[in-house]
Design a protein around this motif. Structure first.
Motif, PDB file in Angstrom:
ATOM      1  N   ARG A   1      34.270  39.929  29.908  1.00 45.46           N
ATOM      2  CA  ARG A   1      32.948  40.125  30.503  1.00 45.46           C
ATOM      3  C   ARG A   1      32.620  39.015  31.495  1.00 45.46           C
ATOM      4  O   ARG A   1      31.987  39.255  32.527  1.00 45.46           O
ATOM      5  CB  ARG A   1      31.883  40.183  29.387  1.00 45.46           C
ATOM      6  N   LEU A   2      33.060  37.809  31.223  1.00 42.30           N
ATOM      7  CA  LEU A   2      32.796  36.702  32.143  1.00 42.30           C
ATOM      8  C   LEU A   2      33.574  36.892  33.448  1.00 42.30           C
ATOM      9  O   LEU A   2      33.042  36.632  34.553  1.00 42.30           O
ATOM     10  CB  LEU A   2      33.192  35.376  31.481  1.00 42.30           C
ATOM     11  N   THR A   3      34.805  37.378  33.354  1.00 42.54           N
ATOM     12  CA  THR A   3      35.598  37.614  34.567  1.00 42.54           C
ATOM     13  C   THR A   3      34.955  38.694  35.439  1.00 42.54           C
ATOM     14  O   THR A   3      34.864  38.567  36.674  1.00 42.54           O
ATOM     15  CB  THR A   3      37.022  38.023  34.185  1.00 42.54           C
ATOM     16  N   VAL A   4      34.496  39.772  34.804  1.00 41.02           N
ATOM     17  CA  VAL A   4      33.830  40.856  35.547  1.00 41.02           C
ATOM     18  C   VAL A   4      32.571  40.341  36.223  1.00 41.02           C
ATOM     19  O   VAL A   4      32.272  40.679  37.388  1.00 41.02           O
ATOM     20  CB  VAL A   4      33.521  42.032  34.608  1.00 41.02           C
ATOM     21  N   ALA A   5      31.816  39.504  35.496  1.00 39.02           N
ATOM     22  CA  ALA A   5      30.574  38.968  36.076  1.00 39.02           C
ATOM     23  C   ALA A   5      30.879  38.066  37.265  1.00 39.02           C
ATOM     24  O   ALA A   5      30.161  38.092  38.282  1.00 39.02           O
ATOM     25  CB  ALA A   5      29.804  38.204  35.000  1.00 39.02           C
ATOM     26  N   ARG A   6      31.908  37.272  37.187  1.00 37.99           N
ATOM     27  CA  ARG A   6      32.262  36.396  38.306  1.00 37.99           C
ATOM     28  C   ARG A   6      32.739  37.210  39.526  1.00 37.99           C
ATOM     29  O   ARG A   6      32.405  36.872  40.679  1.00 37.99           O
ATOM     30  CB  ARG A   6      33.334  35.428  37.856  1.00 37.99           C
ATOM     31  N   GLU A   7      33.530  38.260  39.267  1.00 37.52           N
ATOM     32  CA  GLU A   7      33.966  39.107  40.376  1.00 37.52           C
ATOM     33  C   GLU A   7      32.775  39.795  41.033  1.00 37.52           C
ATOM     34  O   GLU A   7      32.703  39.916  42.275  1.00 37.52           O
ATOM     35  CB  GLU A   7      34.961  40.150  39.861  1.00 37.52           C
ATOM     36  N   ALA A   8      31.835  40.256  40.202  1.00 40.89           N
ATOM     37  CA  ALA A   8      30.640  40.886  40.782  1.00 40.89           C
ATOM     38  C   ALA A   8      29.846  39.895  41.598  1.00 40.89           C
ATOM     39  O   ALA A   8      29.279  40.248  42.661  1.00 40.89           O
ATOM     40  CB  ALA A   8      29.790  41.477  39.650  1.00 40.89           C
ATOM     41  N   LEU A   9      29.774  38.641  41.171  1.00 37.67           N
ATOM     42  CA  LEU A   9      29.066  37.617  41.941  1.00 37.67           C
ATOM     43  C   LEU A   9      29.772  37.368  43.274  1.00 37.67           C
ATOM     44  O   LEU A   9      29.109  37.235  44.334  1.00 37.67           O
ATOM     45  CB  LEU A   9      28.993  36.323  41.127  1.00 37.67           C
ATOM     46  N   GLY A  10      31.097  37.323  43.259  1.00 36.90           N
ATOM     47  CA  GLY A  10      31.836  37.130  44.519  1.00 36.90           C
ATOM     48  C   GLY A  10      31.626  38.293  45.488  1.00 36.90           C
ATOM     49  O   GLY A  10      31.491  38.092  46.703  1.00 36.90           O
ATOM     50  N   THR A  11      31.614  39.506  44.972  1.00 32.57           N
ATOM     51  CA  THR A  11      31.381  40.685  45.824  1.00 32.57           C
ATOM     52  C   THR A  11      29.999  40.638  46.433  1.00 32.57           C
ATOM     53  O   THR A  11      29.812  40.950  47.642  1.00 32.57           O
ATOM     54  CB  THR A  11      31.549  41.955  44.979  1.00 32.57           C
ATOM     55  N   ALA A  12      28.996  40.261  45.629  1.00 38.21           N
ATOM     56  CA  ALA A  12      27.629  40.175  46.159  1.00 38.21           C
ATOM     57  C   ALA A  12      27.529  39.113  47.235  1.00 38.21           C
ATOM     58  O   ALA A  12      26.836  39.306  48.261  1.00 38.21           O
ATOM     59  CB  ALA A  12      26.650  39.892  45.004  1.00 38.21           C
TER      60      ALA A  12
END
Length: 464
Positions: free
Chosen positions: A270-281
């Protein structure tokens, strides 16, 4: 005087008188009367009799068995002689002078001749009877030949001397008005056969009544245990599955030491997904910022993309905090208290679920569970003792701290009141030891202590 000639009866009387004055007890005087009187007149059997107690002493016998047929017949004979000869001195007795039921057994128990010496001036206190009047008593001597008049006169004088010595041993102290109470009670207890059973029944009843009124402390027993007084509870900081433990049960740990950890795989995912979503944003925000240079209408999208970045940062920060909390540390130094680790590993838990406790090894108190039927009034700081199964001969003493007002359901389905007590002194026993707690209440009569539970059961039965 011829040395080979027999001693004069008066000299023998003087010798007996000297021995009577030197006697130190009743038994010594009684032995002197039934065994040594034969220096004054020959006989084979002798009996010292008191009207209140019956046959007191027999010649040649260490102790008298009151229920023996011989002793009972001698008692009947002496009562008959005492009734026939209330006044006067010693006299010879023949079977013909007696009632038929008494004289018929004479040949079975006694020789052919007998002498009766009444004791006229004994005090009732001497024979163990209350009051101050004279009582019937006498000395019976039986032999193969009758006593001569001279011997009867000497026997009268000897018994007067003997009675004086007997009274001297029973003289009461002038300062105590209660000096004769034990003897009077003994006389009442040993009275005539007709009322003896009644008196003993009354005495036994009074004794039981007195014992029933003896004050005793009301106590109850309850299961008890040594528990931590102020433990720190460690709860699950997040929803997840426990992966492993870094400590063992009852292990001593320092503050900040690792205790257990959760399975990291779902948390890291879940932390990896959240970090990827932050990078995309952030990438979308930079692209929109470049488009503003060529298309001013794209400026309206910057605020939306900036808010999306903040949202993704918050999610990532929350998941990073969960990753840190997934490794639980000891909040304080102490002993780790929890069940078998194998029961927890791989088990999903929810946030706030209790996993273990960390307690100081010296901060210990007593916990007991009093059943509803044994609940008694307990004063503040009432004494309490815990008898541990590991050391039943060394009770742990404590002072009541509180008793819960409401009964709590126990694992066995019963309801009980929780009791906590502080220790009176430091203890070297470990936390978790179990035993039996003894709680002490107020003082109550012994009969109430014995009948409290039966009365409660009867009361519940009658109330149904």
């Amino acid at each position: 005087m011829n040395p080979g000639a027999p001693a004069h009866p008066l000299l023998k009387l003087l010798e007996l008188a000297q021995r009577a004055r030197a006697a130190a007890s009743d038994n010594e005087l009684a032995f002197l009367a039934v065994n040594d009187t034969r220096v004054l007149t020959p006989y084979r059997q002798a009996a010292l009799w008191f009207g209140t107690a019956g046959v007191h002493t027999l010649s040649g016998v260490v102790s008298v068995e009151a229920n023996a047929p011989y002793a009972q017949w001698i008692d009947q004979l002496c009562r008959t002689l005492a009734a026939q000869r209330e006044t006067g001195g010693a006299l010879a007795v023949e079977p013909a002078q007696l009632p038929r039921d008494v004289g018929a057994a004479w040949s079975e128990w006694l020789p052919a001749f007998a002498t009766w010496v009444p004791l006229r001036s004994l005090h009732r206190h001497a024979a163990g009877q209350a009051g101050g009047a004279a009582q019937r008593a006498g000395l019976l001597l039986a032999g193969d030949a009758p006593s001569s008049p001279e011997q009867l006169a000497v026997l009268d004088e000897w018994m007067d001397i003997w009675q004086h010595a007997w009274r001297a041993t029973h003289r009461r102290s002038a300062w105590s008005s209660m000096g004769g109470l034990p003897a009077r009670l003994h006389g009442w207890w040993q009275g005539g056969a007709r009322g003896q059973r009644w008196r003993r029944g009354v005495g036994a009843g009074l004794l039981l009544l007195a014992a029933a009124c003896v004050p005793v402390r009301l106590t109850v027993l309850a299961p008890g245990e040594l528990v931590p007084a102020n433990p720190t509870t460690v709860r699950a900081p997040l929803d997840g599955v426990i992966a492993d433990f870094a400590v063992r049960p009852n292990q001593v740990v320092a503050a900040g030491a690792a205790l257990f950890s959760f399975d990291q795989a779902p948390i890291d995912s879940r932390l990896t997904v959240a970090r990827e979503a932050l990078g995309t944003a952030e990438a979308e925000y930079r692209q929109a910022a470049q488009m503003v240079l060529n298309d001013p209408r794209a400026k309206t999208q910057l605020a939306t993309l900036l808010g999306k970045i903040e949202e993704k940062k918050a999610q990532s920060g929350f998941l990073e905090g969960q990753a840190q909390r997934s490794r639980v540390l000891a909040p304080q130094a102490g002993i780790v208290l929890f069940d078998d680790p194998s029961e927890w590993i791989g088990r999903p838990v929810q946030t706030g679920e209790r996993i273990m406790q960390v307690a100081s090894p010296t901060d210990v108190e007593i916990e007991a569970w009093v059943p509803i039927g044994d609940a008694i009034p307990l004063a503040d700081k009432a004494p309490l003792n815990l008898y541990l199964a590991a050391s039943p001969l060394s009770p742990v003493s404590g002072t009541l701290r509180y008793m819960s007002h409401r009964a709590t359901a126990r694992p066995d389905g019963s309801y009980a009141y929780r009791v906590r007590a502080t220790l009176d002194s430091p203890l070297d026993q470990r936390i978790g030891l179990k035993g039996t707690a003894k709680l002490s209440g107020e003082r109550v009569p012994l009969i109430y202590w014995m009948l409290r539970r039966p009365l409660a059961s009867i009361r519940q039965f009658l109330a149904m």
